[in-house]
Enzyme design. Structure first.
Site, PDB file in Angstrom:
ATOM      1  N   ASN A 191      76.146   0.753 -15.843  1.00  0.00           N
ATOM      2  CA  ASN A 191      74.693   0.862 -15.758  1.00  0.00           C
ATOM      3  C   ASN A 191      74.226   2.160 -15.118  1.00  0.00           C
ATOM      4  OD1 ASN A 191      72.001  -0.409 -16.061  1.00  0.00           O
ATOM      5  ND2 ASN A 191      71.984  -0.255 -13.836  1.00  0.00           N
ATOM      6  N   TRP A 222      66.383  -8.764 -12.873  1.00  0.00           N
ATOM      7  CA  TRP A 222      65.902  -7.766 -13.824  1.00  0.00           C
ATOM      8  C   TRP A 222      66.007  -8.288 -15.257  1.00  0.00           C
ATOM      9  CZ3 TRP A 222      63.062  -3.500 -13.499  1.00  0.00           C
ATOM     10  CH2 TRP A 222      62.923  -2.890 -12.257  1.00  0.00           C
ATOM     11  N   TRP A 246      65.156   1.092 -21.874  1.00  0.00           N
ATOM     12  CA  TRP A 246      64.774   2.345 -22.525  1.00  0.00           C
ATOM     13  C   TRP A 246      63.344   2.749 -22.185  1.00  0.00           C
ATOM     14  CZ3 TRP A 246      67.317   6.250 -24.459  1.00  0.00           C
ATOM     15  CH2 TRP A 246      68.675   6.062 -24.744  1.00  0.00           C
ATOM     16  N   TRP A 301      57.376  13.827 -29.107  1.00  0.00           N
ATOM     17  CA  TRP A 301      58.821  13.699 -29.237  1.00  0.00           C
ATOM     18  C   TRP A 301      59.365  14.721 -30.226  1.00  0.00           C
ATOM     19  CZ3 TRP A 301      60.581  10.851 -25.489  1.00  0.00           C
ATOM     20  CH2 TRP A 301      59.839   9.763 -25.017  1.00  0.00           C
TER      21      TRP A 301
END
Length: 482
Positions: free
Chosen positions: A344, A281, A385, A309
């Protein structure tokens, strides 16, 4: 012997150091150097926790070089100007360095090439930060991958990565060394409010990385596949900051988890593959950033630029301070603040809560993590993110919204993790520790908790926030689909 510059960046080690090894093989006297360039990173200059780690790591690198008869020359300013000046001072006609992958690095290297060519200086660049060259991995149509599984399958079909060289036992030295800033006196090393927590949690430097790698292999690797999702257990590698700063090379880790793993453990093979996939990853994050450099600040899925947002400084601050009223999220945010790291499994929930429950822009979260994480790595931070927000490569669908109560109950059933980082909830029974607002008043009294005083009420209602997030998604669905 002719001198040369060995320009250290995110490769602060002596083992498996291709640039240093090549300089020595060419018969040069290496002048190890590092440049602190605050104007370089396009708005992503290292944050506070990274600065603390960097200062510690540079001290340890300088000490390791000194043990071998050399030293680290530390300068501050424009990187190209610093390197050209240092080359002139030392008579160096060669600069050896290892590749980086951030969006701004191409511009820097182009400037360096021009300046070096004007002065007759040769540049020698090597790859050591990744297992697989992002320029050489592509789909059958020649395009970069945007989904992890086929990307990693393609990587694993390539030949096994060779192990790097051991650190040199001795280094040739200059008769007189150029001026240098002392590593422990760097002007921009911050005085952090949480520096004690960082210092008590980590041992930066190459030796610290080697010790942590051995701890992981000996005490956690065998149970990694099953235990990596349980944040109350020490079953993750804790190697991410050492990888980011290059105190360990990914090739070292890749081979060590297989070769040095305890052979008697039946679960090791599965755990090795699981852990190597996690390294994958990281590789994927760098692959995406190399091919889509705009993603450090913009969504890969461009339609998400139209997402509505919410700008709510109060909610953002409560999230940052671990005061959302959801213990699973708050425990992670407090672990982050105190240690510069977060498990994580909890990172995913904390990130999801910000972008989906509070609908605050993912960049606000990315920048907070950037400032507070000791393993703040731009490709990995960005991929994580955008995955959480649903706007990036191989992203979780936006409609997948983590329930912070159920996540806590599933991965921290007894509340051990929550109670460690939220001591105000330490006396609360496990059945209520992930939803204290559901506890009867007599249970709260016995636990010494008054909601709203000792621990906050939830900043939002999960069901309501989930519905509002889905409504917001529906408003811009056509843009996202297009």
């Amino acid at each position: 012997m002719e001198s040369c510059l060995v320009w250290f960046q995110l490769d602060l080690r002596l083992r498996d150091q291709p640039a240093l090894a090549a300089a020595l093989a060419a018969g040069h006297i290496p002048v190890p150097c590092y440049c602190l360039d605050d104007a370089l990173e396009d708005g992503w200059r290292p944050g506070g926790a990274s600065r603390w780690w960097l200062g510690q790591s540079l001290q340890r690198l300088d000490a390791a070089l000194a043990e071998r008869g050399s030293r680290l020359v530390l300068r501050q300013g424009d990187t190209v100007e610093v390197l050209m000046a240092l080359a002139e001072e030392t008579g160096a006609r060669h600069i050896y360095f290892n590749r980086r992958y951030e969006p701004w690095i191409k511009s820097l290297e182009n400037r360096l090439k021009l300046a070096a060519a004007e002065r007759g200086i040769q540049l020698h660049r090597y790859q050591c930060g990744l297992l697989f060259n992002p320029d050489e991995i592509a789909t059958q149509s020649g395009k970069p991958y945007q989904v992890f599984t086929p990307y990693w399958r393609s990587c694993l079909s390539l030949p096994e990565r060779a192990q790097g060289r051991e650190a040199p036992a001795q280094l040739p030295a200059l008769a007189a060394w150029p001026e240098s800033i002392a590593p422990d006196a760097m002007a921009h090393m911050p005085r952090l409010p949480w520096v004690h927590g960082l210092a008590s949690s980590w041992q930066p430097g190459e030796n610290g990385g080697q010790l942590q790698l051995q701890r992981f292999i000996e005490h956690a690797l065998a149970d990694y596949a099953e235990g990596r999702d349980c944040p109350s257990q020490p079953l993750t590698s804790l190697l991410s900051p050492y990888l980011h700063f290059g105190e360990l090379s990914i090739r070292q880790i890749w081979h060590a988890v297989d070769v040095d793993a305890p052979a008697h453990a039946d679960s090791v093979s599965t755990s090795v593959q699981k852990y190597r996939a996690e390294l994958g990853w990281r590789e994927f994050a760098h692959h995406v950033m190399v091919h889509f450099p705009q993603t450090s600040d913009s969504p890969l899925r461009e339609g998400f630029a139209a997402f509505p947002w919410v700008d709510n400084p109060e909610h953002l601050q409560r999230w940052q301070q671990g005061q959302t009223g959801y213990p699973w999220v708050d425990a992670g945010m407090r672990q982050l603040w105190q240690t510069g790291w977060m498990h994580n499994r909890v990172r995913m929930a904390a990130a999801s809560f910000l972008v989906k429950h509070l609908r605050i822009h993912w960049l606000q979260g990315a920048r907070w993590f950037w400032d507070t994480l000791v393993d703040a790595d731009l490709p990995s931070n960005t991929l994580g993110w955008q995955w959480s927000a649903g706007c990036g490569a191989d992203a979780a669908p936006y409609f997948r919204i983590f329930n912070p109560v159920l996540q806590g109950q599933k991965f921290d059933a007894e509340g051990e993790y929550v109670k460690r980082w939220l001591p105000e909830l330490a006396r609360l029974p496990a059945q209520y520790v992930h939803q204290p607002w559901q506890a009867p008043q007599n249970v709260l009294r016995e636990a010494g908790i008054t909601l709203g005083r000792d621990y906050p009420y939830p900043v939002v209602d999960h069901a309501t926030a989930r519905e509002q997030a889905l409504v917001a998604l529906e408003r811009c669905r056509d843009n996202i689909a297009g």
